[in-house]
Each structure stands twice: as C-alpha cells, then as structure tokens.
Write a protein that holds these residues in place. Structure first.
Motif, PDB file in Angstrom:
ATOM      1  N   PHE A  51      19.603 -14.171  88.339  1.00 37.30           N
ATOM      2  CA  PHE A  51      18.583 -14.203  87.288  1.00 37.30           C
ATOM      3  C   PHE A  51      18.607 -12.939  86.435  1.00 37.30           C
ATOM      4  O   PHE A  51      18.365 -12.985  85.225  1.00 37.30           O
ATOM      5  N   VAL A  52      18.930 -11.809  87.064  1.00 38.37           N
ATOM      6  CA  VAL A  52      19.071 -10.568  86.287  1.00 38.37           C
ATOM      7  C   VAL A  52      20.248 -10.693  85.321  1.00 38.37           C
ATOM      8  O   VAL A  52      20.145 -10.342  84.135  1.00 38.37           O
ATOM      9  N   VAL A  53      21.378 -11.206  85.828  1.00 40.02           N
ATOM     10  CA  VAL A  53      22.560 -11.408  84.979  1.00 40.02           C
ATOM     11  C   VAL A  53      22.250 -12.422  83.884  1.00 40.02           C
ATOM     12  O   VAL A  53      22.666 -12.257  82.732  1.00 40.02           O
ATOM     13  N   LEU A  54      21.483 -13.463  84.220  1.00 41.54           N
ATOM     14  CA  LEU A  54      21.105 -14.468  83.230  1.00 41.54           C
ATOM     15  C   LEU A  54      20.328 -13.838  82.083  1.00 41.54           C
ATOM     16  O   LEU A  54      20.560 -14.152  80.903  1.00 41.54           O
ATOM     17  N   ASN A  55      19.426 -12.925  82.413  1.00 50.33           N
ATOM     18  CA  ASN A  55      18.645 -12.253  81.377  1.00 50.33           C
ATOM     19  C   ASN A  55      19.536 -11.405  80.467  1.00 50.33           C
ATOM     20  O   ASN A  55      19.425 -11.464  79.231  1.00 50.33           O
ATOM     21  N   LEU A  56      20.468 -10.651  81.075  1.00 49.08           N
ATOM     22  CA  LEU A  56      21.357  -9.793  80.284  1.00 49.08           C
ATOM     23  C   LEU A  56      22.301 -10.610  79.409  1.00 49.08           C
ATOM     24  O   LEU A  56      22.535 -10.281  78.236  1.00 49.08           O
ATOM     25  N   VAL A  57      22.846 -11.682  79.973  1.00 45.30           N
ATOM     26  CA  VAL A  57      23.779 -12.519  79.211  1.00 45.30           C
ATOM     27  C   VAL A  57      23.052 -13.204  78.062  1.00 45.30           C
ATOM     28  O   VAL A  57      23.586 -13.297  76.939  1.00 45.30           O
ATOM     29  N   THR A  58      21.842 -13.683  78.309  1.00 43.77           N
ATOM     30  CA  THR A  58      21.072 -14.328  77.238  1.00 43.77           C
ATOM     31  C   THR A  58      20.783 -13.329  76.115  1.00 43.77           C
ATOM     32  O   THR A  58      20.853 -13.680  74.926  1.00 43.77           O
ATOM     33  N   LEU A  59      20.482 -12.085  76.486  1.00 42.93           N
ATOM     34  CA  LEU A  59      20.239 -11.044  75.496  1.00 42.93           C
ATOM     35  C   LEU A  59      21.468 -10.849  74.605  1.00 42.93           C
ATOM     36  O   LEU A  59      21.368 -10.849  73.370  1.00 42.93           O
ATOM     37  N   ILE A  60      22.654 -10.708  75.235  1.00 39.88           N
ATOM     38  CA  ILE A  60      23.891 -10.506  74.465  1.00 39.88           C
ATOM     39  C   ILE A  60      24.231 -11.747  73.649  1.00 39.88           C
ATOM     40  O   ILE A  60      24.631 -11.657  72.483  1.00 39.88           O
ATOM     41  N   PHE A  61      24.066 -12.903  74.248  1.00 40.87           N
ATOM     42  CA  PHE A  61      24.363 -14.165  73.578  1.00 40.87           C
ATOM     43  C   PHE A  61      23.471 -14.345  72.347  1.00 40.87           C
ATOM     44  O   PHE A  61      23.929 -14.698  71.257  1.00 40.87           O
ATOM     45  N   SER A  62      22.190 -14.060  72.530  1.00 41.74           N
ATOM     46  CA  SER A  62      21.235 -14.198  71.423  1.00 41.74           C
ATOM     47  C   SER A  62      21.512 -13.171  70.325  1.00 41.74           C
ATOM     48  O   SER A  62      21.394 -13.462  69.129  1.00 41.74           O
ATOM     49  N   TYR A  63      21.898 -11.971  70.720  1.00 44.69           N
ATOM     50  CA  TYR A  63      22.195 -10.931  69.737  1.00 44.69           C
ATOM     51  C   TYR A  63      23.426 -11.305  68.906  1.00 44.69           C
ATOM     52  O   TYR A  63      23.475 -11.048  67.691  1.00 44.69           O
ATOM     53  N   SER A  64      24.443 -11.919  69.563  1.00 42.02           N
ATOM     54  CA  SER A  64      25.624 -12.377  68.822  1.00 42.02           C
ATOM     55  C   SER A  64      25.223 -13.400  67.769  1.00 42.02           C
ATOM     56  O   SER A  64      25.707 -13.380  66.627  1.00 42.02           O
TER      57      SER A  64
END
Length: 600
Positions: A51-64
């Motif tokens: 879930f921590v990784v999910l939060n970080l990946v979503t952040l990067i994905f959304s920023y892209s």
C-alpha cells in the motif's frame, strides 16, 4: 526438513507455513487440511509495504499525467509533443488490450512515438515557436511522460495482482481492499497536484485526475485477465507468484508420489519440478496461487479437474494427464481423445460415455471404474493396466459418426449386456501372444486395426459339440462375414469367451443373436435342421471334431487361453498375420509379459 526421507509421514491438520521440504522424499505423506504458504505476520507486513508503494506509484503516475496538461497549455513548450504522447499512449493501450503481448506492444509504441516526434521536428514551425531549448525540453518531457505512464501502469497492475495472490480469501475481503486502495490512490493524486503549484494548476489538475482515473479500469481489466490465465498478461501473475512462493512453504524437487493434499491451503507454496505422481488435490484451496512450473498443474484445466473432481461433459483431448489422481472423479461424457493417462489413477471414476479413443492408459488404475457406454477405439493399454471390479454394461469400439450411429457396440448382441467380470475378460488384448507383449516397439492399437472382432460369451459353461456346430452353421449361412475363430479363453467350464474375426460391414449383433439361437436350440434338442445340416457337411466333420476336441481339452484346465486359427509374428518391431496349420497354440495359466512402451 530439507533433503529428508519423510515417507508415510502424517502432517494432517498441521501449520506448515514457510516450512522447507526441498528435495525431500514424501511418498504417501498425509497433508490433509494442512496450512502452507506465508505466516500471517509476514503477510501483513508485505501488504502494508504494497500500500505504501501503491501510494508512491500513484503519485508519480498522476504527476506524469499532470505534465501532459502542462505541455498542452504552456506558452513556453510545444503542444504537439503532448498530442504525440497522448496518441502513442492510446495506440499502445488499444493494441495491448486487443491483441499483442505487453512487451512487444511497448516496443512497437516506442517506435511509433519516435516516428511521430521526428515528424514534428521536421515540420516548419513559426519563428516564435522555434527555440532549441524549448524544443529539447518538450521532446524530453514527452518521452519521460510516455515511459512514466507505462511504468506506473505496469506497477499498478503488479500491485493489484500481488494483493490478490497474497491475501487469503481475497474475494471475501474485497470491499475492504478496494476501499483502502481507493483512499491510497486518491491520496497519491492529491499529493501529486500539490507539487509546484502555479498558474497552470487547473489545466494540470484536470489532466492528472482524468488520465489517472480513466486508466484504473484498464488496470483492473489487465489484472483480472492475468489472474484468469490469459497468456498475454501471464507474466504479471507469474512474477507475483514467484516472489510470494520464495518466502512461503516449498516442495521444490520433492517426491510427492501418492501424497494427499485433500482440503489443504496451498497459496504461496512452491511445487516447482516436484514429482506429483498420483498426488491427491481434491478440494485443495488456492492452488492457483502456488508455483507449479514443471508439473501438470501448470495447465489450468487439469488443475481445476484435480481440485474439483468434476470433468463432466468437458474436453481434455490431447492433454498430458500422466500420473494424475482422478480417483472417484465424475468424468461422465468427458472427452479424452489422444490424451495421455498412463500411470494415472481412475479408481472408482465415472467414465460413462467418456471418449477414450486413442488414449494412452499404460499402467493406469481403472479399478472399480464405470465404463458403460465409453468409446475405446484404439486405446492403448498394457498388462499392468488394472481392470479389477470394472462396472460396464457395454462399450463402443469406434467413435460415433453421422454415418454410423451404432459404432461397434460390445457385446455385439444389442439385447445383451456384460455380466460381472465379462469386461475384464473381453478387454484382454485381441492378439495375445508372448512375442507381442515382449516386443517393446509395437503399438497394439496398430495391430488391432487389422481386425473386426465378434465377441461371444458363455456364462454357464459351454457344450463343445454344440458350440462347434453352431460356429460352422454360422460360417455356412453367412459366408460373406468372413467368420474365423481367433481365440478362446476362460476359467474351466464356468465362463468361456470366444473372439472371432469378421468383415467390417457385417452386422455383428445379428451374428451374435443367430449363434446364441442355434447353440441353444442344439443344446435343447429343438434345432430342426440339425440332422440335415450334419449330413450336408460330412466333409467338414473333421474340422468340427477338431474344434470340439480343442474345447474339451481346454475347459479341463482351471484357466486357459487358446489361439485357434491365427497367430502374430513379431520381427524387429514389424508385425504380420500368418495362418497356422494346426488348430493353434495353447497357453495354460497366467503368463507374465513386459508392457508395451508408451507412445510419444
């Protein structure tokens, strides 16, 4: 417990999480209702990390996705590259979903992206737009957006699969998992849009939220297809299962012959390259989440069959089921044409109307199985195929076709059915010579293709004189049938089984009924044409007497097998049919022969 001999050990109902059985011998070990896989504490830790990784990946994905909006509405950058990025992403997703392998699709789309970018660079732009630095920044931004999008997309898919693979009873806990995932994703989107707040924030927010949320259904779709075994996305599932099995229970390279995993919890367990001959998997849970490379469990249809025991009306044509445990399985109307079932156990299985044409059953256990109405055309059996206690009223020697709805029924007389023990006697190979069985490069199915067989049974002994006369009368009455007695086998004077060769187009049911009628009339003394028949065939009297004497001598033995008119010679793997001058060869008692080889 690695590298140990644990034969016959009873582990039933034990907690075997993270136990290492690598290379151990576990023949006939009892694993009924055991719990294997990852310990609850370690599992909880991994879920939190996910879930921590999910939060970080979503952040990067959304920023892209936010940068796409920045390129579209910024006066300092070239918007054409934003449209190139969007178009390349759309093309990649469409091809990915519809047809191609993910890695091939990604490579193709990078080529498309590069081609579009070169075209834009070659377009004469207005002087106000021509700025080397802006051009370079726009190109780099578009490229990293594209790579970032699919990197984030792939990781999101992998996390979704990881959660389902590692969580026991995932579907029962699905509402909670979805709620936590939704909160985590929204938190990631929010954080990504709080970075570098500026005048273009509104457009960037729309781009970020819209592209991120619209991608989530595709993530869920790919996850479900991967878990369902779709080969296009299977590497996602394989990667998750491999990582989870590394920290779970392992049976890698273990010998689990005849082991019993009935009702066991087997998620996150490693069975890679294990010997699973006749291993029982009935009602095992989460076996689809175990690592099973190098075993028959790789095939989802086989795995489902072994777990549920229900193969009713299903198609298993050509599958490799060697060593599978199908004890008491419901295989009614199932099709096993050209399937490999050697060394498997079908003990007590219901094979009513099952299609076993050209199936390999060398060394297969069919004890107490039901074979009524089964199609056994050219099936491959051996002397160690077990037929004890077979329940069978009739079988078909050919597959049914539109042209032939009555595909060579046995018993030939459609008014009769097999009595107890008849099937075991009937299925003894048609050509029964020691040379044939001792030859290791002859396929009995090819030998059998040369014969159309009429089978006749006497269940309460036989009158040799009446049988010999009835056969000769049948030969004279139906000369076109090509009737020739091939073999006689039985137990003393209790039950006698005749096998005769006839032509393909003959009505075997009619011949069987006529033989029975003539034989019974002769025995009862009511055969009105008996005297006329005997007078007309005086020149054949010697042949009848020889057949009668052969029967009389044979039935005096406790168990016998006689070849009467034909034999088979084997030479360097070839076979040919030859006549014998006398009445034939005689074999008393049980012979021990080598089994024929398994056909590749």
């Amino acid at each position: 417990m690695q590298n140990k001999n644990l034969t016959f050990r009873d582990f039933s109902n034990e907690n075997l999480r993270r136990v290492n059985f690598k290379n151990s011998i576990l023949i006939e070990a009892n694993f009924v209702n055991v719990v294997a896989g990852i310990t609850p504490g370690l599992k909880l830790f991994i879920i939190v990390v996910l879930f921590v990784v999910l939060n970080l990946v979503t952040l990067i994905f959304s920023y892209s996705n936010r940068i796409i909006g920045f390129l579209l509405w910024s006066r300092d950058f070239i918007p054409e590259f934003a449209w190139i990025t969007i178009l390349s992403i759309v093309i990649t997703v469409i091809i990915f979903i519809l047809k191609a392998d993910f890695r091939n699709t990604l490579l193709f789309s990078i080529i498309v992206f590069s081609s579009f970018s070169i075209c834009v660079l070659l377009i004469p732009l207005q002087n106000s737009m021509i700025n080397g630095i802006n051009l370079l920044y726009s190109l780099l931004a578009a490229f990293f957006i594209y790579i970032g999008f699919f990197t984030g997309f792939s990781i999101l898919v992998e996390i979704a699969i990881f959660l389902e693979v590692i969580i026991t009873n995932f579907y029962q806990k699905r509402p909670i998992i979805l709620a936590l995932s939704g909160i985590t994703i929204l938190l990631g989107i929010t954080c990504s849009n709080l970075i570098d707040f500026d005048e273009y924030n509104y457009q960037q927010l729309v781009s970020s939220v819209f592209l991120t949320l619209s991608s989530l259904p595709i993530v869920v779709y790919v996850q479900q297809r991967a878990l369902a075994g779709d080969k296009k996305y299977l590497f996602f599932k394989t990667f998750a299962i491999r990582l989870c099995s590394m920290i779970g229970t392992t049976f890698e390279n273990a010998d689990l012959t005849d082991a019993d995993f009935t009702g066991a919890e087997l998620g996150n367990t490693n069975f890679r390259e294990a010997n699973l001959t006749r291993t029982c998997w009935r009602n095992a849970r989460n076996l689809h989440k175990a690592r099973v490379e190098g075993t028959y469990l790789e095939n989802e249809r086989i795995r489902q069959l072994l777990v549920t025991g229900n193969g009713r009306d299903q198609n298993f044509d050509g599958l490799d089921l060697r060593g599978c445990n199908l004890r008491n399985a419901d295989l009614t109307d199932a099709s096993f044409i050209n399937a490999k079932l050697s060394e498997a156990t079908l003990e007590g299985a219901n094979l009513t109307r099952a299609k076993l044409a050209k199936a390999q059953l060398y060394g297969t256990n069919l004890t107490n199985a039901t074979l009524t109405g089964a199609y056994i055309q050219d099936w491959a059996i051996s002397l160690d195929t077990q037929f004890e206690g077979i329940k069978c009223e009739y079988v078909y020697m050919r597959l049914e076709t539109k042209e032939n709805p009555d595909p060579w029924r046995k018993p030939d007389n459609r008014n009769e059915t097999f009595k107890d023990g008849d099937f075991s006697d009937f299925i003894a190979p048609i050509i029964k010579t020691q040379k044939l069985y001792q030859t290791q490069n002859v396929d009995l199915r090819k030998v059998a293709e040369n014969y159309t067989i009429l089978d006749l049974f006497h269940h309460e002994g036989v009158d040799p004189s009446a049988a010999a006369i009835a056969f000769q009368q049948l030969i004279d009455k139906y000369p076109e049938s090509g009737l020739q007695v091939l073999s006689i086998q039985g137990r003393g004077n209790e039950k006698i089984h005749f096998q005769a060769q006839v032509t393909d187009d003959v009505n075997r049911s009619l011949l069987s009924q006529e033989y029975s009628a003539i034989y019974n009339q002769i025995k009862s003394g009511t055969y009105t044409d008996l005297q006329a028949f005997l007078a007309a065939v005086a020149e054949k009297d010697q042949q009848i007497r020889r057949f009668q004497e052969l029967l009389e001598n044979a039935i005096q033995q406790p168990k016998f097998y006689v070849e009467t008119y034909r034999n088979v010679e084997i030479s360097q793997g070839d076979y040919r049919e030859t006549s014998v001058n006398d009445q034939g060869s005689y074999t008393e008692g049980d012979a021990h022969h080598n089994s024929p080889p398994e056909t590749p």
